[in-house]
Structures are given as C-alpha cells and as structure tokens.
Design an enzyme around this catalytic site. Sequence first.
Site, PDB file in Angstrom:
ATOM      1  N   HIS A 294      14.975 -42.284  28.494  1.00 12.00           N
ATOM      2  CA  HIS A 294      14.505 -42.240  27.102  1.00 12.00           C
ATOM      3  C   HIS A 294      14.420 -43.602  26.423  1.00 12.00           C
ATOM      4  O   HIS A 294      13.904 -43.707  25.325  1.00 12.00           O
ATOM      5  CB  HIS A 294      15.393 -41.324  26.261  1.00 12.00           C
ATOM      6  CG  HIS A 294      16.766 -41.908  25.972  1.00 12.00           C
ATOM      7  ND1 HIS A 294      17.753 -41.954  26.911  1.00 12.00           N
ATOM      8  CD2 HIS A 294      17.282 -42.474  24.864  1.00 12.00           C
ATOM      9  CE1 HIS A 294      18.835 -42.508  26.382  1.00 12.00           C
ATOM     10  NE2 HIS A 294      18.575 -42.838  25.141  1.00 12.00           N
TER      11      HIS A 294
HETATM   12  N1  UDP Z   1      23.114 -34.836  27.667  1.00 12.33           N
HETATM   13  C1  UDP Z   1      23.058 -33.466  27.402  1.00 12.33           C
HETATM   14  N2  UDP Z   1      21.923 -32.776  27.752  1.00 12.33           N
HETATM   15  C2  UDP Z   1      20.851 -33.373  28.333  1.00 12.33           C
HETATM   16  C3  UDP Z   1      20.916 -34.768  28.612  1.00 12.33           C
HETATM   17  C4  UDP Z   1      22.062 -35.474  28.253  1.00 12.33           C
HETATM   18  O1  UDP Z   1      24.020 -32.885  26.886  1.00 12.33           O
HETATM   19  O2  UDP Z   1      19.854 -32.688  28.621  1.00 12.33           O
HETATM   20  C5  UDP Z   1      24.309 -35.597  27.253  1.00 12.33           C
HETATM   21  C6  UDP Z   1      24.987 -36.401  28.341  1.00 12.33           C
HETATM   22  O3  UDP Z   1      25.960 -35.627  29.003  1.00 12.33           O
HETATM   23  C7  UDP Z   1      25.591 -37.581  27.576  1.00 12.33           C
HETATM   24  C8  UDP Z   1      24.680 -37.747  26.394  1.00 12.33           C
HETATM   25  O4  UDP Z   1      23.893 -36.567  26.316  1.00 12.33           O
HETATM   26  O5  UDP Z   1      26.880 -37.279  27.100  1.00 12.33           O
HETATM   27  C9  UDP Z   1      23.804 -38.969  26.576  1.00 12.33           C
HETATM   28  O6  UDP Z   1      22.842 -39.017  25.582  1.00 12.33           O
HETATM   29  P1  UDP Z   1      21.624 -40.036  25.631  1.00 12.33           P
HETATM   30  O7  UDP Z   1      21.297 -40.359  27.029  1.00 12.33           O
HETATM   31  O8  UDP Z   1      20.560 -39.432  24.761  1.00 12.33           O
HETATM   32  O9  UDP Z   1      22.160 -41.293  24.824  1.00 12.33           O
HETATM   33  P2  UDP Z   1      22.907 -42.644  25.259  1.00 12.33           P
HETATM   34  O10 UDP Z   1      24.199 -42.265  25.909  1.00 12.33           O
HETATM   35  O11 UDP Z   1      21.985 -43.414  26.133  1.00 12.33           O
HETATM   36  O12 UDP Z   1      23.135 -43.344  23.955  1.00 12.33           O
END
Ligand code: UDP
Length: 357
Positions: free
Chosen positions: A208
């Site tokens: 993303h």
């Molecule tokens: N996650 C979720 N469902 C999904 C994809 C990711 O619950 O379909 C959770 C994942 O376990 C993690 C978090 O979302 O805890 C990560 O979010 P994201 O990748 O959007 O943000 P980042 O961590 O890069 O800030």
Amino acid sequence: MKTNFCIIFSTRPEIIKLFPIIKVLSKRNKKFFFINTGQHYDFRMHKIFYNQFKLKKAKYNFKRNKLSGINYISSCLKFINNVLNKENPTHVIVQGDTDTTLCGALATNIHNRKKTKKEKIKILHVEAGLRSFDEEMPEEINRKLVDNLSDYLFVPTNFEFNNLKKENLLNPKKVKIVGNTIIESLTNLNLKKVPTSKNNNFFLLTLHRPETVDDINKFSKLLLDLNYLAKKNEHNILFPIHPRTKKKILKKTLVKLDKFKIINPVDYIKFISLLLSCKLVLTDSGGIQEESFILNKPCITLRNNTERQITTFNKSNIVSGYEKSKIEKSIQYFLKRKIKNPNIFGKNVSKKILSAI
Ligand code: UDP
C-alpha cells in the site's frame, strides 16, 4: 489533577496497536476518550477493528469529506484543537507515523502554546524512535516531527533509543524503552485459538505504500514479476488488497495475474490466521514485518529500506527492493529454511507505558 487521556487515532495499524493500552486504561477505570480523525473511513480499514476489539465509540469524529493532503491536515488540526480546548485532557496519546499522528501531536502543541507549564497537555508518542532514513517517505517526516513535539517517547528497543540519542532527543524528553504493543495485540488474540489452514501453499501479499503502488508502470511490473515467481515456485499469491492499492491496478495487468487470489482487506483474526498459515509473506507494511518476526514467519519486505531494522538482524526479514532477481533470491532462501526468532518486543508494554507517566 485527575488524569484524562485523549486518544487520537483512525488508521488500521493505530487501532490494532493502541487497543492494548485502551484495554489497560479500561481495566484501571481511567478516564479517557477518543478522537477519530477519519483518515481511514472504509469499513474494512476502520470500523471492523472497533467492532472486533469491542472499543467504545469515538466521542469526536472528524468528517473527512474527501479532503486530502494539506486540506485534510489543516482541517483536522483545527478540529482536534477545538476538541482539546473544550475537553482539556491531561494527556494526549498518539501512535506511529501517520498524518493522524502528526495532526494529534501538532494540534496539542499549538493548544499548549497559550498555557502555563502546569496547564500544558502532555503528549505521549507510542512507537517512537523508528527511522528509515528516507525522507522521501511522508511517514519518516511524520515520525521525526512527532518525536520532536512529544513529551514522552516510548521506544520499542535499545535500537530506536539510540536513534533518538543521535538526534539529541533524550533530554529534556522522557524516553523509555518499553517494547512494542504489537506483541500484546497478538497475545490478546490467544494465538492458540486462531484457526489455521492446512493449505499453506501460498504467499501472503500486502502492498500500500505510495513508493510501491503510485507509479502504475512500476507497480504493474512488480505484480507480473510476483506472478511469474509464484508460478515458478509452484505457489499461489493471496492478496488482501488495501483500498488505495485497488485503485492502482490496471485491468490489462489484472487479467494476467493467474496465480493471484485478490480479496478485500480482512479483520485482524483472519489476517493473523492467514499469516500463520502461509509459506512466506511479501509486504511493504511496517506492522506486518513485526508480526511475521514474532510468529517466526519468513518476510520479504518489498521496499528499498525499512524503519524496522531490528527485524532484519536475524535474517528472517529480507529487504529485497523491487528487482525480480533479488525477490527470487529471497524466496529461494526462505523456502529452504525454518525461522526461530528471539522475543525482542518485550512484555507488559502497555502497563510500562502507563506507569511511566
Ligand atoms: N492487517 C489486517 N488485515 C489486512 C491486512 C493487514 O488486519 O487485511 C493488519 C496487520 O496484521 C497489521 C496492520 O494491519 O497489524 C498493518 O497495517 P498496514 O500495513 O495498513 O500499516 P503499516 O503497519 O504499514 O503502518
């Protein structure tokens, strides 16, 4: 004065990582309320987690109304500032590196400018000190600004503590090494009860970040390369797709992704069950690098750098960049190995945070 916590959050990772702190606040009968900044508004990116973690409703909801960039940030700052003027909490809690995190810390700082030392609201930054050293990433700028604006910096490990030391942020701020609340988000699930599938013949993919998906041609090439590598290694790719990523896939690319199964983003238990079941993870997410590390799942980070360097030291997370040959090498490396990582993310993280203030 009786403490009253204002928790400012909205995005999926913020809800997941602040939930353990909210749980401790509730158990201790502390006074707290939420400001939802509307940054993530899609049901599957926001409300689904509120429901799953049984969080009370946000007292204040900023209606985003399709605002973006500077228009979103400036309106959101004003909104938060008005709430702070009305509620006068003693503490504001923000997490991570999103625009919400920045708005929360900056609006509080602006509110505090007219106040005496005693009246100032204390700003707590959870997951402070992370650095990718890549200032092209909006998140890197947010992290640095929020660390500068906050009073309490809660860092996961000694590694991030040293980042702050190098930036001369240790004094006068209160910097504490507490671990990462992600470990509690996972243990709260009771991992033994999370269903897993016997079919582990798949790679789990999430993408993303703007640097991965915004250049449509680069993104298409990456998807086609991953499809080729999945075919070559006799695996499928399961891709719970982020709403911002969905908008970037070209139809002519989509029809060629015969090894892909693309699904909507899933709730937390479902995602962790996929993570436990898959052969390996391919991601540009921050939090998923940590969860893979904790769950001993091989992780290939499809980025040129990471702010989660601590997950790479054991070679269970390889930052591959976007080149097909490097991704292939990483897949080959992991298909031959089992991973066993130490616990670097601590325990009782939320309790440590709340007893530090
Ligand atoms: N996650 C979720 N469902 C999904 C994809 C990711 O619950 O379909 C959770 C994942 O376990 C993690 C978090 O979302 O805890 C990560 O979010 P994201 O990748 O959007 O943000 P980042 O961590 O890069 O800030």
